[in-house]
Design a protein around this motif. Structure first.
Motif, short mmCIF file in Angstrom:
data_model
loop_
_atom_site.label_atom_id
_atom_site.label_comp_id
_atom_site.label_asym_id
_atom_site.label_seq_id
_atom_site.Cartn_x
_atom_site.Cartn_y
_atom_site.Cartn_z
N ILE A 1 0.84 -1.20 0.00
CA ILE A 1 0.00 0.00 0.00
C ILE A 1 0.87 1.25 0.00
N ARG A 2 1.93 1.24 0.79
CA ARG A 2 2.84 2.39 0.83
C ARG A 2 3.51 2.61 -0.52
N ARG A 3 3.98 1.52 -1.13
CA ARG A 3 4.67 1.64 -2.42
C ARG A 3 3.74 2.17 -3.51
N ALA A 4 2.45 1.90 -3.36
CA ALA A 4 1.48 2.38 -4.35
C ALA A 4 1.24 3.88 -4.23
N GLY A 5 1.74 4.48 -3.16
CA GLY A 5 1.53 5.90 -2.96
C GLY A 5 0.49 6.22 -1.92
N GLY A 6 0.07 5.20 -1.17
CA GLY A 6 -0.92 5.42 -0.13
C GLY A 6 -2.23 4.72 -0.43
N VAL A 7 -3.14 4.81 0.51
CA VAL A 7 -4.40 4.06 0.43
C VAL A 7 -5.21 4.46 -0.79
N GLN B 1 -4.28 5.56 -3.65
CA GLN B 1 -3.67 5.16 -4.92
C GLN B 1 -3.57 3.64 -5.08
N TRP B 2 -3.72 2.93 -4.00
CA TRP B 2 -3.56 1.48 -4.00
C TRP B 2 -4.76 0.80 -4.66
N HIS C 1 -12.26 -1.78 1.97
CA HIS C 1 -13.39 -1.07 2.60
C HIS C 1 -12.95 0.32 3.06
N ILE C 2 -11.77 0.41 3.67
CA ILE C 2 -11.24 1.70 4.09
C ILE C 2 -11.10 2.64 2.89
N ARG C 3 -10.61 2.10 1.79
CA ARG C 3 -10.36 2.89 0.59
C ARG C 3 -11.65 3.40 -0.04
N GLU C 4 -12.70 2.59 -0.02
CA GLU C 4 -13.90 2.89 -0.80
C GLU C 4 -15.00 3.58 -0.02
#
Length: 249
Positions: free
Chosen positions: A151-157, A159-160, A181-184
């Motif tokens: 998740i961090r490498r993707a640039g954060g929640v 962007q993941w 669920h947190i992301r959406e």
């Protein structure tokens, strides 16, 4: 939801898990509000992996909650590891604890989960979005290090990309399901408070979740992965919640 055996590995081996019996309803103990109010509020405490849920650790948390929010009842729960292992924690938590509280007339129900209990609160929210008024997560277990690093490498929640996931939560996907669920869920962040000690081994996951929360919703103080730290933070957190959730509602 199938068994979540991987949770045991994810939470380390500092103490043996108190297994319990998932064929039984979750045992509870109600600690009434010192200053009952007309607006009935209940805080449900979910234990960590090495706790039975009804002991001195949880009573210390209840004391902190009562000092901060004297109008709230506190319900201790023996939602032990067996309910996670056997994939019954969400079902039992709803049927044995949350739904009866709502039927009993509580207008606001909060979940306060520590470590494993924090993951339990998030799994409950995913299955029953918006049923509880809010959640307070104390050093929650939020996934294994490889997923958090992904998740961090993707640039954060935001962007993941979690990838395609089945509707059913199981041992292989529950961590991704929670972060998905947190992301959406755009309204989730407004109902979450997060707290962690600065020496807690789960601090990395907490700080990652904190990036999705409004300012002031993450509290970090000196301390480790223990109830002494969580109870100290708990008094601060629930004092702040009380100012936003007045008993005169």
């Amino acid at each position: 939801m199938k068994s979540i055996l991987i949770l045991l590995a994810g939470l380390g081996s500092a103490a043996c898990a108190l297994i319990g019996d998932s064929s039984l309803p979750i045992a509870t103990e109600l600690l009434p509000a010192p200053q009952p109010s007309a607006t009935r509020t209940l805080v449900i405490v979910l234990p960590g992996r090495a706790d039975d849920g009804l002991g001195d650790n949880e009573r210390g948390m209840a004391k902190a909650i009562h000092e901060a929010w004297p109008g709230a009842d506190v319900l201790l729960t023996s939602a032990t590891y067996a309910y996670y292992r056997d994939g019954k924690v969400v079902e039992r938590l709803h049927d044995d604890v949350v739904a009866p509280a709502l039927r009993a007339g509580y207008r606001r129900v909060w979940l306060a989960g520590a470590s494993m209990g924090g993951m339990g609160a998030m799994l409950y929210e995913r299955a029953h979005p918006g049923t509880v008024a809010g959640m307070v997560l104390f050093a929650p277990f939020l996934g294994d290090k490889p997923l958090l690093e992904e998740i961090r490498r993707a640039g954060g929640v935001s962007q993941w990309e979690p990838g395609p996931l089945p509707a059913e939560v199981d041992t292989r996907n529950y961590q991704r399901q929670v972060w998905k669920h947190i992301r959406e869920q755009s309204t989730l962040a407004s109902r979450v408070w997060l707290a962690c000690g600065s020496d807690d081994y789960l601090l990395g996951g907490a700080r990652l979740l904190a990036t999705t929360l409004p300012e002031g919703r993450f509290i970090e103080i000196p301390g480790s992965h223990d109830w002494r730290t969580w109870s100290r933070i708990g008094k601060t957190v629930f004092s702040q919640i009380r100012t936003q959730e007045p008993d005169t509602l």
